[in-house]
Every structure is written in C-alpha cells, then in structure tokens.
Design a protein around this motif. Structure first.
Motif, PDB file in Angstrom:
ATOM      1  N   SER A 154     108.618  63.443  17.923  1.00  0.00           N
ATOM      2  CA  SER A 154     108.915  62.519  18.775  1.00  0.00           C
ATOM      3  C   SER A 154     108.446  61.086  18.736  1.00  0.00           C
ATOM      4  N   ASP A 155     107.488  60.766  17.710  1.00  0.00           N
ATOM      5  CA  ASP A 155     106.833  59.575  17.430  1.00  0.00           C
ATOM      6  C   ASP A 155     106.208  59.045  18.487  1.00  0.00           C
ATOM      7  N   GLU A 156     105.512  59.801  19.248  1.00  0.00           N
ATOM      8  CA  GLU A 156     104.885  59.249  20.574  1.00  0.00           C
ATOM      9  C   GLU A 156     103.406  60.042  20.532  1.00  0.00           C
ATOM     10  N   GLU A 157     102.631  59.435  21.565  1.00  0.00           N
ATOM     11  CA  GLU A 157     101.315  59.878  21.929  1.00  0.00           C
ATOM     12  C   GLU A 157     101.479  60.933  22.994  1.00  0.00           C
ATOM     13  N   MET A 158     100.969  61.994  22.536  1.00  0.00           N
ATOM     14  CA  MET A 158     100.683  63.000  23.729  1.00  0.00           C
ATOM     15  C   MET A 158      99.199  63.347  24.121  1.00  0.00           C
ATOM     16  N   PHE A 159      99.112  64.030  25.178  1.00  0.00           N
ATOM     17  CA  PHE A 159      97.839  64.270  25.634  1.00  0.00           C
ATOM     18  C   PHE A 159      97.373  65.821  25.782  1.00  0.00           C
ATOM     19  N   ARG A 160      96.009  66.043  24.974  1.00  0.00           N
ATOM     20  CA  ARG A 160      95.741  67.504  25.131  1.00  0.00           C
ATOM     21  C   ARG A 160      94.559  67.615  26.021  1.00  0.00           C
ATOM     22  N   HIS A 161      94.522  68.627  26.880  1.00  0.00           N
ATOM     23  CA  HIS A 161      93.598  68.946  28.044  1.00  0.00           C
ATOM     24  C   HIS A 161      92.474  70.076  27.218  1.00  0.00           C
ATOM     25  N   ILE A 162      91.087  69.723  27.241  1.00  0.00           N
ATOM     26  CA  ILE A 162      90.308  70.488  26.709  1.00  0.00           C
ATOM     27  C   ILE A 162      89.337  70.869  28.017  1.00  0.00           C
ATOM     28  N   TYR A 163      89.069  71.993  28.142  1.00  0.00           N
ATOM     29  CA  TYR A 163      88.450  72.483  29.325  1.00  0.00           C
ATOM     30  C   TYR A 163      86.852  72.499  28.679  1.00  0.00           C
ATOM     31  N   VAL A 164      86.053  71.894  29.581  1.00  0.00           N
ATOM     32  CA  VAL A 164      84.572  71.884  29.293  1.00  0.00           C
ATOM     33  C   VAL A 164      84.009  72.797  30.468  1.00  0.00           C
ATOM     34  N   ASP A 165      83.200  73.578  30.281  1.00  0.00           N
ATOM     35  CA  ASP A 165      82.414  74.672  31.045  1.00  0.00           C
ATOM     36  C   ASP A 165      81.715  73.828  32.269  1.00  0.00           C
ATOM     37  N   GLY A 166      81.763  73.760  33.448  1.00  0.00           N
ATOM     38  CA  GLY A 166      81.301  73.048  34.707  1.00  0.00           C
ATOM     39  C   GLY A 166      79.835  73.505  34.648  1.00  0.00           C
ATOM     40  N   GLU A 167      79.299  74.618  34.026  1.00  0.00           N
ATOM     41  CA  GLU A 167      77.979  75.144  34.250  1.00  0.00           C
ATOM     42  C   GLU A 167      77.185  74.604  32.820  1.00  0.00           C
TER      43      GLU A 167
ATOM     44  N   ARG B  64      86.370  59.635  17.861  1.00  0.00           N
ATOM     45  CA  ARG B  64      86.805  60.979  16.943  1.00  0.00           C
ATOM     46  C   ARG B  64      85.927  62.070  17.369  1.00  0.00           C
ATOM     47  N   VAL B  65      86.614  63.260  17.544  1.00  0.00           N
ATOM     48  CA  VAL B  65      85.802  64.133  17.960  1.00  0.00           C
ATOM     49  C   VAL B  65      86.079  65.548  17.112  1.00  0.00           C
ATOM     50  N   LYS B  66      85.629  66.098  16.539  1.00  0.00           N
ATOM     51  CA  LYS B  66      85.806  67.343  15.816  1.00  0.00           C
ATOM     52  C   LYS B  66      85.634  68.563  16.736  1.00  0.00           C
ATOM     53  N   ILE B  67      86.393  69.249  17.193  1.00  0.00           N
ATOM     54  CA  ILE B  67      86.214  70.418  18.294  1.00  0.00           C
ATOM     55  C   ILE B  67      86.616  71.815  17.875  1.00  0.00           C
ATOM     56  N   VAL B  68      85.878  72.801  18.350  1.00  0.00           N
ATOM     57  CA  VAL B  68      86.512  74.157  18.097  1.00  0.00           C
ATOM     58  C   VAL B  68      86.460  74.801  19.401  1.00  0.00           C
ATOM     59  N   SER B  69      87.704  74.969  19.802  1.00  0.00           N
ATOM     60  CA  SER B  69      88.208  75.653  21.066  1.00  0.00           C
ATOM     61  C   SER B  69      88.845  76.928  20.989  1.00  0.00           C
ATOM     62  N   GLN B  70      88.777  77.506  22.088  1.00  0.00           N
ATOM     63  CA  GLN B  70      89.355  78.975  22.127  1.00  0.00           C
ATOM     64  C   GLN B  70      90.036  78.949  23.396  1.00  0.00           C
ATOM     65  N   GLY B  71      91.683  78.817  23.707  1.00  0.00           N
ATOM     66  CA  GLY B  71      92.293  78.651  24.662  1.00  0.00           C
ATOM     67  C   GLY B  71      91.901  77.456  25.351  1.00  0.00           C
ATOM     68  N   ASN B  72      91.921  76.371  24.594  1.00  0.00           N
ATOM     69  CA  ASN B  72      91.673  75.105  25.357  1.00  0.00           C
ATOM     70  C   ASN B  72      90.372  75.121  26.016  1.00  0.00           C
ATOM     71  N   LEU B  73      89.373  76.064  25.833  1.00  0.00           N
ATOM     72  CA  LEU B  73      88.098  75.713  26.314  1.00  0.00           C
ATOM     73  C   LEU B  73      87.017  75.434  25.177  1.00  0.00           C
ATOM     74  N   LEU B  74      86.239  74.408  25.219  1.00  0.00           N
ATOM     75  CA  LEU B  74      85.653  73.732  24.335  1.00  0.00           C
ATOM     76  C   LEU B  74      84.395  74.782  24.013  1.00  0.00           C
ATOM     77  N   ILE B  75      84.129  74.910  22.664  1.00  0.00           N
ATOM     78  CA  ILE B  75      83.197  75.982  22.225  1.00  0.00           C
ATOM     79  C   ILE B  75      81.913  75.159  21.523  1.00  0.00           C
ATOM     80  N   SER B  76      82.318  74.215  20.565  1.00  0.00           N
ATOM     81  CA  SER B  76      81.494  73.355  19.976  1.00  0.00           C
ATOM     82  C   SER B  76      82.107  72.060  19.602  1.00  0.00           C
TER      83      SER B  76
END
Length: 186
Positions: free
Chosen positions: A129-142, A153-165
């Motif tokens: 669609s030639d547009e910018e979209m947003f992705r929500h990544i969840y960071v544990d509240g603990e 820019r960030v390299k992320i490893v996620s599982q089910g949109n939960l940030l692991i590293s």
C-alpha cells in the motif's frame, strides 16, 4: 544483543506460583479440619441442644471467611503469577521472530494475556500500500523499559509481539542483512 529474560526468571515465577498454591492448600486444609471438627461436635450434641445454633453460626462464619479468602487470593495473586508463568513458558518454546525496525513511540500500559506490559511502537513500511504502518511490541512490565530513542533502528527478537531481546543499531538495517546477522539456525 541484550536479553530481557533468563532461565532464572522462569524458575522464580514457578517457585512463586508453588508458594502461592502451598498457602492456598494450607488454608484449605485448615478450613476442612475446622469444618470436620464442627460437624463432629454438632453430631455429638443431644437433640434440641441450645449450643447447636452457635455451632451452625461458627461453621457458617468459618466457611464465609474461607470463601472471602479464596476468591481474591486465587483471582488476583494466583491468576497473575500463573499468567506470568505461562508467558515465560511460551517464550521458551514458541517461535521467535527477528526484525529490524525504527522505534516510533511509547504507548500506555496495557494488559496482554493477564500480564502487565508497556507498549513500544515501531514503524514498518508496507510495500503493497506504499504507506507507513505501526507495529506494537510488548515489553514486560516487570522489566525495565529499553532505552529506545525516536527514529533509532532496533534489532528485536520477539515471540507473539513480546520483546525477548534487542540490539540498538547505529547504522541502517536492510532485510537481507538482517537474515545474515541472525543466521538460519536460530
């Protein structure tokens, strides 16, 4: 890469869940023994004894106190720690997703699968669609929120949109370079 979780996190959560269950079963055992004692005393009373009313009231109060304890204790503390254990188990056995995206903003706290999380928003370019979209990544509240800056820019490893590293990059990251950096075996 900076890992947010370790094996000790899962172990601590499982041990906390066990402690909560041990307290629950101890209180349940005490309630059951009290109930058996009151019923046995009631059965040994003679017919139309005036003490029977007090035994019934005491048994009702004991059971009411037990129920008042059970609903909040299991509904709040056990439910939350059980959800956290489940989330950590999913992290260890679930599929990991690797991506490289620019950080956009931080949203308010939310609850995901009964676990409190912060929401980090990353911008993703949609080629169709030639547009910018947003992705929500969840960071544990603990955990402490990573030091992301807008546009970084960030390299992320996620599982089910939960940030692991994550790893904060200084240079531009292409999709082909992302595959080489993470490798095929991970």
């Amino acid at each position: 890469m900076i890992n947010l979780y370790s094996d000790a996190d899962l172990w601590d959560a499982v041990m906390q869940r066990r402690r909560i269950l041990m307290i629950f079963w101890a209180v349940t055992g005490a309630w059951f023994l009290g109930l058996v004692a009151f019923v046995a005393y009631y059965c040994m009373l003679p017919y139309n004894d005036p003490n029977a009313t007090w035994v019934i009231v005491a048994t009702s109060c004991l059971t009411g106190a037990y129920l008042i304890f059970c609903f909040p204790y299991l509904g709040i503390s056990f439910k939350r720690v059980n959800a956290y254990c489940k989330m950590l188990k999913f992290i260890s056995v679930g599929l990991k997703e690797y991506s490289c995206m620019p950080f956009s903003e931080i949203e308010d706290w939310t609850t995901r699968d009964n676990v409190d999380v912060n929401v980090a928003v990353f911008s993703v370019y949609n080629r169709k669609s030639d547009e910018e979209m947003f992705r929500h990544i969840y960071v544990d509240g603990e955990k402490e929120f990573p030091p992301f800056l807008k546009g970084q820019r960030v390299k992320i490893v996620s599982q089910g949109n939960l940030l692991i590293s994550y790893e904060i990059l200084e240079d531009f990251c292409e999709n082909s370079a992302e595959t080489e950096a993470f490798g095929q075996g991970e």
